[in-house]
Design a protein around this motif. Structure first.
Motif: not given
Length: 394
Positions: A163, A227, A220, A197-198, A193-194, A223-224, A160
């Motif tokens: 990020f 992904y 969090s 992430m945002q 999903r995007e 979750s990352i 990412l």
């Protein structure tokens, strides 16, 4: 010789001839009858062959012993009256799976899965397991590391790049909750999903501390990681876990999100407030991605533990990495104590603890559909371990 006498002789000869012929025919008929009766009829051949073919067929119930519906009926096993009485005495409301030395000590349901309808919990009742989900994500990461698709010490920027602080953060920081990324407020909005992430990235503009220096639990992080599992495996996270963890472990009553309601024995989650029981709202499962969206049964969670401990899911090297604590006795998705490992999960309405001994002899799984009627599942877990250790019959 008179004519009358001659006719009499001829008549006798004819009678003798006919009698002889009749005797021959009787003998021939008897022979063929015996031959015919000594052979099985076509109907009996068919029945015999059918039975043989049926015996040679695999028993569909045995072959589907890990099937998802009626082939896997609930059971009620109690081999420790002491532990059974203890769970009742603390008003445990859920399902328990307790195993020692390969023997099932307890496998049963307690209390009600649906209070309004008076439906009881059983061994196959399904529960949301909240943060216990993280132990599945760490297993997936280690499987992908074994395939050379990822490395836990990689910088987050590799996966990412946009990020916040992606070049400072590593996957190890995420796995061990030492990233400094704050948790998001999980709402009931459905996100892609995007978008998730945002949302997490926006909350991570400023870290709580330099990565790797402190421990702070944050959904969090996982979750990352979920992904990243999708990005490097080329599969959706749910499909990956189904195929590479649920399936090899034999977990046939496990799944994600709202598929929960398609299971034969779903539970309703409850919470106690001001002495009253109610069903709380839960966040949208798209915001629990990778950190709290799995449901399962107590026996299925035991199967996961056993598959992980026995080397069916990851190598010994990966296993050691998962269970090596970094800070706050936390490894990769698990708490690591001197004699056991455990994972704990809470979702509004549900509460659970998954634990097993480091020697692989004791497994304790407790899943409840009342979030807060038991003050500490850790104390309950320790009490059960003590009772198992003190009972020489187990």
């Amino acid at each position: 010789m008179s004519r009358r006498k001659s006719r009499e002789i001829k008549r006798r000869r004819r009678i003798i001839g006919y009698s002889g012929l009749l005797i021959v025919l009787i003998i021939i008929g008897a022979y063929f009858y015996q031959q015919k009766s000594s052979e099985p009829s076509s109907a009996s051949v068919s029945a015999s062959e059918s039975k043989k073919q049926e015996a040679e067929k695999p028993n569909k119930y045995k072959a589907a012993s890990h099937g998802k519906r009626s082939e896997d009926p609930p059971v009620n096993i109690v081999n420790s009256q002491d532990i059974d009485r203890y769970l009742k005495s603390i008003h445990f409301n859920g399902s328990a799976m307790i195993v020692k030395n390969g023997k099932v000590v307890i496998e049963k349901g307690y209390g009600l899965s649906n209070r309004e309808k008076g439906i009881k919990n059983n061994s196959n009742t399904v529960y949301y397991i909240g943060s216990i989900t993280k132990s599945f994500i760490s297993t997936a990461l280690m499987q992908l590391q074994e395939k050379g698709k990822v490395n836990v010490h990689d910088p987050l920027a590799k996966y990412l790049p946009n990020f916040p602080h992606a070049h400072q953060l590593t996957l190890f920081d995420l796995l061990t909750h030492t990233s400094g990324i704050r948790e998001i407020d999980e709402s009931q909005d459905k996100l892609t999903r995007e978008q998730l992430m945002q949302k997490i990235g926006k909350n991570a503009q400023t870290l709580m501390f330099p990565p790797g220096t402190r421990w702070a639990y944050s959904d969090s992080n996982y979750s990352i990681l979920g992904y990243i599992v999708e990005k490097v495996s080329g599969e959706s996270l749910h499909d990956y876990i189904k195929q590479h963890i649920f399936k090899p472990a034999g977990m046939n009553h496990s799944g994600f999100g709202t598929h929960f309601n398609k299971e034969p024995y779903p539970s309703t989650g409850y919470k106690i407030k001001n002495g009253s029981m109610y069903t709380p709202d839960i966040p949208d499962f798209s915001q629990l991605f990778g950190c709290g969206d799995i449901y399962t049964t107590a026996p299925d969670l035991y199967k996961f533990d056993h598959a992980l401990a026995s080397g069916k899911l990851v190598s010994q090297e990966s296993y050691q990495q998962i269970f090596t604590p970094f800070k706050a006795t936390y490894g990769f998705g698990w708490y690591v104590d001197p004699g056991s490992v455990s994972s704990h999960g809470v979702l509004p309405g549900w509460n659970g603890l998954n634990s097993y001994g480091k020697n692989g002899k004791v497994y304790v799984v407790l899943l409840s559909n009342i979030q807060n009627n038991i003050k500490s599942f850790g104390i309950v877990n320790n009490t059960i371990y003590t009772k198992l250790a003190n009972d020489p019959s187990l």
